[in-house]
Design an enzyme around this catalytic site. Structure first.
Site, PDB file in Angstrom:
ATOM      1  N   ASP A 119       9.470  -4.650   3.127  1.00  0.00           N
ATOM      2  CA  ASP A 119       8.223  -4.101   3.633  1.00  0.00           C
ATOM      3  C   ASP A 119       8.241  -2.620   3.228  1.00  0.00           C
ATOM      4  O   ASP A 119       9.308  -2.050   2.981  1.00  0.00           O
ATOM      5  CB  ASP A 119       8.225  -4.263   5.161  1.00  0.00           C
ATOM      6  N   ASP A 122       5.846   0.324   4.588  1.00  0.00           N
ATOM      7  CA  ASP A 122       5.634   1.262   5.692  1.00  0.00           C
ATOM      8  C   ASP A 122       6.606   0.968   6.841  1.00  0.00           C
ATOM      9  O   ASP A 122       6.573  -0.122   7.408  1.00  0.00           O
ATOM     10  CB  ASP A 122       4.164   1.116   6.145  1.00  0.00           C
TER      11      ASP A 122
HETATM   12  P1  B16 Z   1      -3.862  -0.242   4.104  1.00  0.00           P
HETATM   13  P2  B16 Z   1       3.320  -2.562   5.534  1.00  0.00           P
HETATM   14  C1  B16 Z   1       0.895  -2.087   6.529  1.00  0.00           C
HETATM   15  O1  B16 Z   1       1.931  -1.733   5.651  1.00  0.00           O
HETATM   16  C2  B16 Z   1       0.881  -1.151   7.727  1.00  0.00           C
HETATM   17  O2  B16 Z   1       2.049  -1.350   8.506  1.00  0.00           O
HETATM   18  C3  B16 Z   1      -0.334  -1.435   8.579  1.00  0.00           C
HETATM   19  O3  B16 Z   1      -0.364  -0.543   9.677  1.00  0.00           O
HETATM   20  C4  B16 Z   1      -1.595  -1.275   7.729  1.00  0.00           C
HETATM   21  O4  B16 Z   1      -2.766  -1.566   8.483  1.00  0.00           O
HETATM   22  C5  B16 Z   1      -1.509  -2.216   6.528  1.00  0.00           C
HETATM   23  O5  B16 Z   1      -0.329  -1.924   5.791  1.00  0.00           O
HETATM   24  C6  B16 Z   1      -2.703  -2.095   5.608  1.00  0.00           C
HETATM   25  O6  B16 Z   1      -2.685  -0.818   5.006  1.00  0.00           O
HETATM   26  O7  B16 Z   1      -4.965   0.189   5.009  1.00  0.00           O
HETATM   27  O8  B16 Z   1      -3.201   0.912   3.364  1.00  0.00           O
HETATM   28  O9  B16 Z   1      -4.295  -1.332   3.144  1.00  0.00           O
HETATM   29  O10 B16 Z   1       4.087  -2.276   6.794  1.00  0.00           O
HETATM   30  O11 B16 Z   1       2.960  -4.036   5.359  1.00  0.00           O
HETATM   31  O12 B16 Z   1       3.956  -1.954   4.307  1.00  0.00           O
HETATM   32 MG    MG Z   2       5.991  -2.067   8.090  1.00  0.00          MG
END
Ligand code: B16
Ligand code: MG
Length: 216
Positions: free
Chosen positions: A11, A13
């Site tokens: 993952d 974030d």
């Molecule tokens: P975006 P990950 C996720 O990243 C985040 O944890 C989540 O909070 C966010 O809403 C999602 O990506 C979508 O992100 O708005 O940039 O498309 O933890 O899966 O790397």
């Molecule tokens: Mg994450």
């Protein structure tokens, strides 16, 4: 039956880098502008889930209904604020521990991929200097269903030409661990996901990945 881990799907974030504070700041600014209550506890529920689903969770506290166009505008506003903050990121936002651990895992012959719900994943990887590092990048741009659906990880495994049973997913979100379990992947949890019941390997720090047995 003998099990072998041949690939790791990370993952982004909350695992490779820490963009969650930027997500929080951007959603908070949007919510304040609309007079909607939003705090760190609600923010916790947004980890790993898509932008559209995140907005729906935030709007649970709204005092009125929003039209599809208004929702699209709010998501665009949030993403704009978020990307302005991402622009401040540099390779210094990648910790030495993560960089060294990734290098050591690669030296063991493992295939390495990203499995992120974010549509900004490649932009973030560019900012922190990892855009050319991974063998595969599966992100919010190549999926229809976000975590806890396993699609993002199944696509990553397919790109690596490995079966889910041969891959370890590393996650900081319960939704991500649920997704990995649904797809029959091995599961390592860090941060908020460390103590989750469905987590198989509990990581106190990123470098603990080096202690996970690849054969069992
Ligand atoms: P975006 P990950 C996720 O990243 C985040 O944890 C989540 O909070 C966010 O809403 C999602 O990506 C979508 O992100 O708005 O940039 O498309 O933890 O899966 O790397
Ligand atoms: Mg994450």
């Amino acid at each position: 039956m003998k099990q072998q881990i041949k690939g790791i799907i990370f993952d982004l974030d909350g695992v490779i880098c820490f963009t969650d504070i930027y997500h929080y700041n951007a959603w908070k600014e949007m919510a304040d502008g609309e007079g909607i209550e939003f705090d760190l506890k609600i923010n916790d529920r947004l980890k790993g889930v898509s932008r559209a689903e995140s907005l729906e969770i935030i709007l649970e506290k709204a005092s009125r209904e929003y039209t599809p166009q208004e929702k699209a505008d709010l998501m665009e506003l949030k993403n704009h604020i978020y990307r302005e903050q991402l622009k401040t990121m540099t390779p210094a936002d990648l910790s030495e521990e993560v960089r060294n651990t990734l290098d050591a895992l690669r030296a063991k012959g493992l295939k390495l991929a990203i499995g992120s719900s974010s549509k900004n994943a490649k932009f973030i990887l560019e900012r922190i200097g990892l855009i050319d590092f991974f063998d595969a990048i599966s992100d919010g741009t190549n999926i229809q269903r976000s975590k806890p659906d396993p699609q993002v990880f199944l696509m990553a495994a397919q790109m690596l030409q490995l079966n889910p049973e041969e891959c370890l997913v590393v996650e900081d979100a319960e939704a991500g661990i649920d997704a990995a379990e649904a797809g029959h992947f091995h599961r390592a949890g860090i941060g908020s996901a460390r103590d989750y019941a469905k987590t198989e390997y509990r990581l106190d720090s990123f470098q603990d990945l080096l202690n996970i047995p690849l054969e069992s």
